[in-house]
Motif scaffolding. Sequence first.
Motif, PDB file in Angstrom:
ATOM      1  N   VAL A 140      15.690  25.416   1.051  1.00  0.00           N
ATOM      2  CA  VAL A 140      16.038  25.981   2.361  1.00  0.00           C
ATOM      3  C   VAL A 140      15.404  27.349   2.526  1.00  0.00           C
ATOM      4  CG1 VAL A 140      17.939  26.802   3.809  1.00  0.00           C
ATOM      5  CG2 VAL A 140      18.188  24.688   2.500  1.00  0.00           C
ATOM      6  N   ARG A 141      15.430  28.132   1.469  1.00  0.00           N
ATOM      7  CA  ARG A 141      14.844  29.474   1.524  1.00  0.00           C
ATOM      8  C   ARG A 141      13.335  29.392   1.734  1.00  0.00           C
ATOM      9  NH1 ARG A 141      16.969  30.965  -2.702  1.00  0.00           N
ATOM     10  NH2 ARG A 141      18.730  32.151  -1.881  1.00  0.00           N
ATOM     11  N   PHE A 142      12.687  28.422   1.112  1.00  0.00           N
ATOM     12  CA  PHE A 142      11.236  28.284   1.244  1.00  0.00           C
ATOM     13  C   PHE A 142      10.819  27.802   2.635  1.00  0.00           C
ATOM     14  CE2 PHE A 142      11.093  27.490  -3.595  1.00  0.00           C
ATOM     15  CZ  PHE A 142      11.040  28.859  -3.818  1.00  0.00           C
ATOM     16  N   THR A 143      11.719  27.143   3.344  1.00  0.00           N
ATOM     17  CA  THR A 143      11.397  26.676   4.694  1.00  0.00           C
ATOM     18  C   THR A 143      11.553  27.764   5.749  1.00  0.00           C
ATOM     19  OG1 THR A 143      13.663  25.878   5.001  1.00  0.00           O
ATOM     20  CG2 THR A 143      12.033  24.291   4.174  1.00  0.00           C
ATOM     21  N   GLY A 144      12.003  28.940   5.357  1.00  0.00           N
ATOM     22  CA  GLY A 144      12.090  30.058   6.288  1.00  0.00           C
ATOM     23  C   GLY A 144      13.492  30.471   6.670  1.00  0.00           C
ATOM     24  N   TYR A 145      14.506  29.719   6.261  1.00  0.00           N
ATOM     25  CA  TYR A 145      15.891  30.084   6.555  1.00  0.00           C
ATOM     26  C   TYR A 145      16.414  31.035   5.481  1.00  0.00           C
ATOM     27  CZ  TYR A 145      16.089  26.256   9.954  1.00  0.00           C
ATOM     28  OH  TYR A 145      15.871  25.442  11.033  1.00  0.00           O
ATOM     29  N   ASN A 146      17.335  31.887   5.886  1.00  0.00           N
ATOM     30  CA  ASN A 146      17.980  32.799   4.940  1.00  0.00           C
ATOM     31  C   ASN A 146      19.367  32.248   4.606  1.00  0.00           C
ATOM     32  OD1 ASN A 146      18.939  34.865   3.378  1.00  0.00           O
ATOM     33  ND2 ASN A 146      18.880  36.426   4.981  1.00  0.00           N
ATOM     34  N   PRO A 147      19.544  31.621   3.448  1.00  0.00           N
ATOM     35  CA  PRO A 147      20.832  31.014   3.103  1.00  0.00           C
ATOM     36  C   PRO A 147      21.984  32.006   3.081  1.00  0.00           C
ATOM     37  CG  PRO A 147      19.111  30.279   1.607  1.00  0.00           C
ATOM     38  CD  PRO A 147      18.542  31.409   2.398  1.00  0.00           C
ATOM     39  N   VAL A 148      21.703  33.280   2.798  1.00  0.00           N
ATOM     40  CA  VAL A 148      22.760  34.282   2.706  1.00  0.00           C
ATOM     41  C   VAL A 148      23.512  34.388   4.022  1.00  0.00           C
ATOM     42  CG1 VAL A 148      23.266  36.721   2.321  1.00  0.00           C
ATOM     43  CG2 VAL A 148      21.531  35.578   0.930  1.00  0.00           C
ATOM     44  N   VAL A 149      22.783  34.405   5.137  1.00  0.00           N
ATOM     45  CA  VAL A 149      23.408  34.544   6.453  1.00  0.00           C
ATOM     46  C   VAL A 149      24.358  33.381   6.721  1.00  0.00           C
ATOM     47  CG1 VAL A 149      22.990  34.629   8.937  1.00  0.00           C
ATOM     48  CG2 VAL A 149      21.453  35.834   7.367  1.00  0.00           C
ATOM     49  N   PHE A 150      23.908  32.175   6.452  1.00  0.00           N
ATOM     50  CA  PHE A 150      24.727  30.991   6.711  1.00  0.00           C
ATOM     51  C   PHE A 150      25.937  30.931   5.776  1.00  0.00           C
ATOM     52  CE2 PHE A 150      20.497  29.878   8.260  1.00  0.00           C
ATOM     53  CZ  PHE A 150      20.795  29.383   9.523  1.00  0.00           C
ATOM     54  N   LYS A 151      25.730  31.281   4.518  1.00  0.00           N
ATOM     55  CA  LYS A 151      26.830  31.213   3.558  1.00  0.00           C
ATOM     56  C   LYS A 151      27.891  32.271   3.844  1.00  0.00           C
ATOM     57  CE  LYS A 151      25.711  30.363  -0.796  1.00  0.00           C
ATOM     58  NZ  LYS A 151      25.036  30.437  -2.114  1.00  0.00           N
ATOM     59  N   VAL A 152      27.463  33.469   4.200  1.00  0.00           N
ATOM     60  CA  VAL A 152      28.428  34.518   4.538  1.00  0.00           C
ATOM     61  C   VAL A 152      29.211  34.134   5.785  1.00  0.00           C
ATOM     62  CG1 VAL A 152      28.676  36.908   5.319  1.00  0.00           C
ATOM     63  CG2 VAL A 152      27.139  36.376   3.434  1.00  0.00           C
ATOM     64  N   PHE A 153      28.515  33.585   6.786  1.00  0.00           N
ATOM     65  CA  PHE A 153      29.191  33.190   8.025  1.00  0.00           C
ATOM     66  C   PHE A 153      30.231  32.115   7.774  1.00  0.00           C
ATOM     67  CE2 PHE A 153      29.348  29.929  11.375  1.00  0.00           C
ATOM     68  CZ  PHE A 153      29.985  30.658  12.371  1.00  0.00           C
ATOM     69  N   ILE A 154      29.863  31.062   7.066  1.00  0.00           N
ATOM     70  CA  ILE A 154      30.779  29.933   6.886  1.00  0.00           C
ATOM     71  C   ILE A 154      31.912  30.311   5.937  1.00  0.00           C
ATOM     72  CG2 ILE A 154      29.811  28.689   4.890  1.00  0.00           C
ATOM     73  CD1 ILE A 154      30.708  27.187   8.322  1.00  0.00           C
ATOM     74  N   TYR A 155      31.629  31.163   4.968  1.00  0.00           N
ATOM     75  CA  TYR A 155      32.678  31.612   4.052  1.00  0.00           C
ATOM     76  C   TYR A 155      33.686  32.503   4.784  1.00  0.00           C
ATOM     77  CZ  TYR A 155      34.837  33.557  -0.169  1.00  0.00           C
ATOM     78  OH  TYR A 155      35.731  33.929  -1.137  1.00  0.00           O
ATOM     79  N   SER A 156      33.195  33.358   5.671  1.00  0.00           N
ATOM     80  CA  SER A 156      34.082  34.220   6.458  1.00  0.00           C
ATOM     81  C   SER A 156      34.924  33.396   7.425  1.00  0.00           C
ATOM     82  CB  SER A 156      33.260  35.257   7.231  1.00  0.00           C
ATOM     83  OG  SER A 156      32.533  36.087   6.355  1.00  0.00           O
ATOM     84  N   LEU A 157      34.301  32.395   8.051  1.00  0.00           N
ATOM     85  CA  LEU A 157      35.045  31.519   8.963  1.00  0.00           C
ATOM     86  C   LEU A 157      36.149  30.779   8.222  1.00  0.00           C
ATOM     87  CD1 LEU A 157      35.440  30.159  11.712  1.00  0.00           C
ATOM     88  CD2 LEU A 157      33.682  28.496  11.063  1.00  0.00           C
ATOM     89  N   SER A 158      35.844  30.293   7.033  1.00  0.00           N
ATOM     90  CA  SER A 158      36.839  29.595   6.227  1.00  0.00           C
ATOM     91  C   SER A 158      37.999  30.521   5.869  1.00  0.00           C
ATOM     92  CB  SER A 158      36.185  29.052   4.954  1.00  0.00           C
ATOM     93  OG  SER A 158      37.136  28.439   4.110  1.00  0.00           O
ATOM     94  N   ALA A 159      37.687  31.777   5.550  1.00  0.00           N
ATOM     95  CA  ALA A 159      38.739  32.755   5.237  1.00  0.00           C
ATOM     96  C   ALA A 159      39.595  33.042   6.463  1.00  0.00           C
ATOM     97  CB  ALA A 159      38.111  34.042   4.714  1.00  0.00           C
TER      98      ALA A 159
END
Length: 356
Positions: free
Chosen positions: A225-244
């Motif tokens: 995913v990182r090599f395709t141009g997406y930043n996994p950190v942004v998505f993971k932080v968002f979904i983890y915060s939403l879950s919290a």
Amino acid sequence: MLIKRLNIKIILSVVFLLIMALAPLFLSDFRLSLLGKFITYAILAVGLDLIWGFTGILSLGHGVYFGLGAYCMAMHLKLVSSNGELPDFMSWSGVEQLPWFWQPFHSAIFAILMAFVVPMVVAGLLGYLTFRNRIKGAFFSILSQALVIITVTLFVGQQGYTGGTNGLTNFNSFLGMSLGSQDTKLVLFYVSLCVLTLVVLLCLWITSSRLGKILIAIRDGENRVRFTGYNPVVFKVFIYSLSAGLAGLAGVLFVLQEGIISPAQMGIVPSIEMVLWVAIGGRGTIVGAVLGAIVTNSAKTTLSEAFPTLWPIFLGAMFIIVVLFFPKGIVGTALDTRFKWSKKVFTKPVFLRSKP
């Protein structure tokens, strides 16, 4: 195939919600109160499934976010029940005036907002610091448990501000409604059910959208995913915060129905049990998380009543059986069985196929 699975999940959700909506007709007040509490657990489980089942983030510290949301609401309820006076536990601990950070919680709207925002902020900070440094897997799970230990120790030690090991309890009313009234409990039950419905629909929409595909891709191959141009950190932080945030919302509804919140309810053991709800119901199915939370806690209550001394053994055996023989959980196993049967029935036998 994905559309068929989604349709089945929607059908199962509708049937389940209809059964839950009719529950007050055939359950006693005590059982209905228990079911309302289990529904709040289901809200948390759905958020946990969103990060574990679809994003591959195993959090063993979601009890903290649940507890933070519950404490925010409990602070408001405690101030209401104190009738303008200093809460009793503060007087016993030698606190002479209401702390500044308690003052805004006179407002119910502020308390509900903070119950959602505070867990999201804490999760966002933890998620950013860990995901940015590419900490994942077992290492992240250990860090989430460390957060539990720190938070519980802090809440127990600050007895004058948090109630210590006893937590916060003895609430009277919310928005003018008596929390001890059966009518209020019925209203809270349906409010919890409506919130659960909205949360399930939101998570089903997320997982079936482009965002959901990115989350699954992060789970299955983050480096790709990182090599395709997406930043996994942004998505993971968002979904983890939403879950919290969803866990905090569940905490609000829990404390309104249960009438108490203490550090014990946000400890390591409850946090691990939350993961088991998702595993038993079916990881990566959303609907399975709801079913797992309600079935597991119902079984826990029933077994503890029938076998006061042996129920932990039966409950542990149930966990072991599901993990070993049904690794995809109840819903995951049911979906796989259904599609295997469907494929077997509708696949044309070889000897009936026309020759080229």
